[in-house]
Design a protein around this motif. Structure first.
Motif, PDB file in Angstrom:
ATOM      1  N   ALA A  41     158.756  36.982 134.906  1.00 39.51           N
ATOM      2  CA  ALA A  41     160.088  36.620 134.408  1.00 39.51           C
ATOM      3  C   ALA A  41     160.182  36.952 132.925  1.00 39.51           C
ATOM      4  N   SER A  42     161.411  37.154 132.465  1.00 38.70           N
ATOM      5  CA  SER A  42     161.627  37.459 131.052  1.00 38.70           C
ATOM      6  C   SER A  42     163.016  37.023 130.631  1.00 38.70           C
ATOM      7  N   ILE A  43     163.206  36.993 129.342  1.00 39.86           N
ATOM      8  CA  ILE A  43     164.509  36.704 128.751  1.00 39.86           C
ATOM      9  C   ILE A  43     164.941  37.924 127.947  1.00 39.86           C
ATOM     10  N   THR A  44     166.070  38.511 128.333  1.00 36.32           N
ATOM     11  CA  THR A  44     166.654  39.615 127.585  1.00 36.32           C
ATOM     12  C   THR A  44     167.815  39.085 126.756  1.00 36.32           C
ATOM     13  N   LEU A  45     167.836  39.433 125.483  1.00 34.32           N
ATOM     14  CA  LEU A  45     168.981  39.130 124.630  1.00 34.32           C
ATOM     15  C   LEU A  45     169.577  40.441 124.131  1.00 34.32           C
ATOM     16  N   PHE A  46     170.831  40.367 123.721  1.00 30.52           N
ATOM     17  CA  PHE A  46     171.530  41.550 123.232  1.00 30.52           C
ATOM     18  C   PHE A  46     172.014  41.294 121.815  1.00 30.52           C
ATOM     19  N   ARG A  47     171.722  42.247 120.935  1.00 30.85           N
ATOM     20  CA  ARG A  47     172.179  42.138 119.564  1.00 30.85           C
ATOM     21  C   ARG A  47     173.679  42.402 119.493  1.00 30.85           C
ATOM     22  N   ALA A  48     174.229  42.285 118.289  1.00 28.72           N
ATOM     23  CA  ALA A  48     175.670  42.487 118.124  1.00 28.72           C
ATOM     24  C   ALA A  48     176.098  43.887 118.543  1.00 28.72           C
ATOM     25  N   ASP A  49     175.183  44.885 118.404  1.00 29.56           N
ATOM     26  CA  ASP A  49     175.516  46.246 118.825  1.00 29.56           C
ATOM     27  C   ASP A  49     175.225  46.462 120.306  1.00 29.56           C
ATOM     28  N   MET A  50     174.887  45.367 121.013  1.00 32.06           N
ATOM     29  CA  MET A  50     174.610  45.360 122.447  1.00 32.06           C
ATOM     30  C   MET A  50     173.321  46.087 122.816  1.00 32.06           C
ATOM     31  N   LYS A  51     172.447  46.318 121.854  1.00 29.73           N
ATOM     32  CA  LYS A  51     171.139  46.871 122.185  1.00 29.73           C
ATOM     33  C   LYS A  51     170.248  45.731 122.690  1.00 29.73           C
ATOM     34  N   PRO A  52     169.663  45.898 123.880  1.00 32.21           N
ATOM     35  CA  PRO A  52     168.862  44.815 124.459  1.00 32.21           C
ATOM     36  C   PRO A  52     167.436  44.793 123.917  1.00 32.21           C
ATOM     37  N   TYR A  53     166.853  43.616 123.960  1.00 36.25           N
ATOM     38  CA  TYR A  53     165.436  43.466 123.629  1.00 36.25           C
ATOM     39  C   TYR A  53     164.896  42.264 124.386  1.00 36.25           C
ATOM     40  N   THR A  54     163.601  42.274 124.663  1.00 36.85           N
ATOM     41  CA  THR A  54     162.960  41.176 125.382  1.00 36.85           C
ATOM     42  C   THR A  54     162.475  40.146 124.381  1.00 36.85           C
ATOM     43  N   LEU A  55     163.057  38.963 124.438  1.00 33.80           N
ATOM     44  CA  LEU A  55     162.656  37.899 123.519  1.00 33.80           C
ATOM     45  C   LEU A  55     161.366  37.244 123.991  1.00 33.80           C
ATOM     46  N   ARG A  56     161.290  36.925 125.283  1.00 31.60           N
ATOM     47  CA  ARG A  56     160.090  36.305 125.845  1.00 31.60           C
ATOM     48  C   ARG A  56     159.820  36.914 127.217  1.00 31.60           C
ATOM     49  N   ALA A  57     158.560  36.993 127.594  1.00 30.97           N
ATOM     50  CA  ALA A  57     158.181  37.525 128.908  1.00 30.97           C
ATOM     51  C   ALA A  57     156.915  36.821 129.382  1.00 30.97           C
ATOM     52  N   ASP A  59     154.595  38.193 131.280  1.00 30.78           N
ATOM     53  CA  ASP A  59     153.470  39.119 131.329  1.00 30.78           C
ATOM     54  C   ASP A  59     153.845  40.426 130.642  1.00 30.78           C
ATOM     55  N   GLU A  60     152.837  41.204 130.281  1.00 23.75           N
ATOM     56  CA  GLU A  60     153.085  42.470 129.609  1.00 23.75           C
ATOM     57  C   GLU A  60     153.734  43.485 130.547  1.00 23.75           C
ATOM     58  N   TRP A  61     153.368  43.457 131.841  1.00 22.88           N
ATOM     59  CA  TRP A  61     153.974  44.408 132.769  1.00 22.88           C
ATOM     60  C   TRP A  61     155.477  44.140 132.924  1.00 22.88           C
ATOM     61  N   VAL A  62     155.873  42.885 132.735  1.00 18.92           N
ATOM     62  CA  VAL A  62     157.292  42.551 132.795  1.00 18.92           C
ATOM     63  C   VAL A  62     158.028  43.221 131.624  1.00 18.92           C
ATOM     64  N   ARG A  63     157.427  43.180 130.456  1.00 26.01           N
ATOM     65  CA  ARG A  63     158.033  43.859 129.305  1.00 26.01           C
ATOM     66  C   ARG A  63     158.189  45.355 129.569  1.00 26.01           C
ATOM     67  N   THR A  64     157.219  45.932 130.258  1.00 25.64           N
ATOM     68  CA  THR A  64     157.278  47.363 130.566  1.00 25.64           C
ATOM     69  C   THR A  64     158.462  47.684 131.468  1.00 25.64           C
ATOM     70  N   VAL A  65     158.685  46.852 132.481  1.00 23.12           N
ATOM     71  CA  VAL A  65     159.817  47.086 133.381  1.00 23.12           C
ATOM     72  C   VAL A  65     161.134  46.792 132.674  1.00 23.12           C
ATOM     73  N   ASP A  66     161.144  45.761 131.828  1.00 28.22           N
ATOM     74  CA  ASP A  66     162.333  45.509 131.002  1.00 28.22           C
ATOM     75  C   ASP A  66     162.677  46.751 130.181  1.00 28.22           C
ATOM     76  N   LYS A  67     161.657  47.335 129.588  1.00 29.32           N
ATOM     77  CA  LYS A  67     161.877  48.500 128.729  1.00 29.32           C
ATOM     78  C   LYS A  67     162.484  49.661 129.501  1.00 29.32           C
ATOM     79  N   LEU A  68     162.107  49.787 130.774  1.00 27.43           N
ATOM     80  CA  LEU A  68     162.709  50.827 131.608  1.00 27.43           C
ATOM     81  C   LEU A  68     164.218  50.625 131.713  1.00 27.43           C
ATOM     82  N   GLN A  69     164.638  49.377 131.913  1.00 24.77           N
ATOM     83  CA  GLN A  69     166.071  49.090 131.977  1.00 24.77           C
ATOM     84  C   GLN A  69     166.760  49.494 130.678  1.00 24.77           C
ATOM     85  N   TYR A  70     166.129  49.143 129.557  1.00 25.54           N
ATOM     86  CA  TYR A  70     166.744  49.421 128.259  1.00 25.54           C
ATOM     87  C   TYR A  70     166.843  50.925 127.993  1.00 25.54           C
ATOM     88  N   GLU A  71     165.775  51.648 128.315  1.00 23.02           N
ATOM     89  CA  GLU A  71     165.760  53.089 128.033  1.00 23.02           C
ATOM     90  C   GLU A  71     166.719  53.858 128.937  1.00 23.02           C
TER      91      GLU A  71
END
Length: 250
Positions: A41-57, A59-71
């Motif tokens: 599980a993870s928490i994605t937040l969006f900055r004012a320019d709507m660029k996403p980032y993972t605040l908390r996750a 596991d590390e593999w979760v961050r990797t899959v989150d990053k796929l969504q962002y890219e």
């Protein structure tokens, strides 16, 4: 979802002095323990320019899959932010037609199902009290989430959103209190200099600022030291803790 677990989270939000990270870690832990088949599980937040980032996750593999969504700008958390939909997800990412690039890529990473629940019912970066973001739940099982579990994810996402807002509001209050305290002690120090040296307000402030620069010490800490030396009791504690604990001279 057990009522006692929900009560525990709400108590953590209201009582004590938790950070945003601590509150959200608790939410992620609950999601993984209380909703079956959640493997990450993870928490994605969006900055004012709507660029996403993972605040908390979780596991590390979760961050990797989150990053796929962002890219790729594809995936449930991207859709939640773009459409303000309460939830978005896929029961079988390998054959997803909604996210033809992200779906197969996530499946290759071992994720079969994914559910994102919005932290706010109507995420809008222009409304500070409605921070956009998503709670992302990953499963290695296909068709992992039932309709009831989607409702539970929404509840947890709401708790996470409340946590972000409460801690942000608390931090705003602390910054305001600190600013007011600094103003008070700087005013005291200027008054001392004006009385001792017969200078005006602007000149007194210049003396304090010069001392701050010369000593490489924050202006409010210089002011606090001067006030303490004059027998006053400023409410501002220097952050380095080197002077504020000294008793006032009598």
């Amino acid at each position: 979802m057990p009522e006692t677990s929900l009560a525990g989270v709400l108590n953590e939000l209201v009582l004590g002095d938790p950070t945003i990270e601590q509150v959200l870690d608790r939410v992620l832990d609950l999601a993984m323990r209380l909703i079956p088949h959640v493997d990450g599980a993870s928490i994605t937040l969006f900055r004012a320019d709507m660029k996403p980032y993972t605040l908390r996750a979780s596991d590390e593999w979760v961050r990797t899959v989150d990053k796929l969504q962002y890219e790729l700008l594809q995936g449930p958390c991207i859709e939640v932010a773009a459409t303000s939909a309460p939830t978005s997800g896929s029961a079988d990412l390998a054959s997803s037609t909604d996210w033809p690039v992200f779906g197969p890529a996530a499946s290759e990473a071992g994720v079969r199902s994914l559910l994102a629940a919005g932290l706010s019912a109507h995420p809008d970066p222009n409304v500070p009290t409605s921070p956009p973001g998503a709670l992302n739940l990953y499963s290695r099982h296909s068709a992992a989430f039932t309709a009831e579990e989607r409702e539970e994810a929404l509840l947890l996402a709401a708790i996470a959103g409340i946590g972000v807002q409460l801690v942000a509001a608390r931090n705003d209050v602390e910054r305001l209190r600190e600013a007011l305290s600094s103003r008070d002690v700087i005013g005291q120090a200027k008054g001392i200099l004006m009385e001792r040296h017969g200078v005006d307000d602007a000149a007194a402030f210049t003396i304090l600022r010069r001392a701050s620069n010369d000593l490489n010490v924050k202006l409010r800490d210089v002011a606090a030291e001067l006030a303490a030396s004059a027998g006053l009791a400023p409410d501002v504690t220097p952050r380095n803790g080197s002077h504020a604990d000294r008793p006032a001279k009598k």
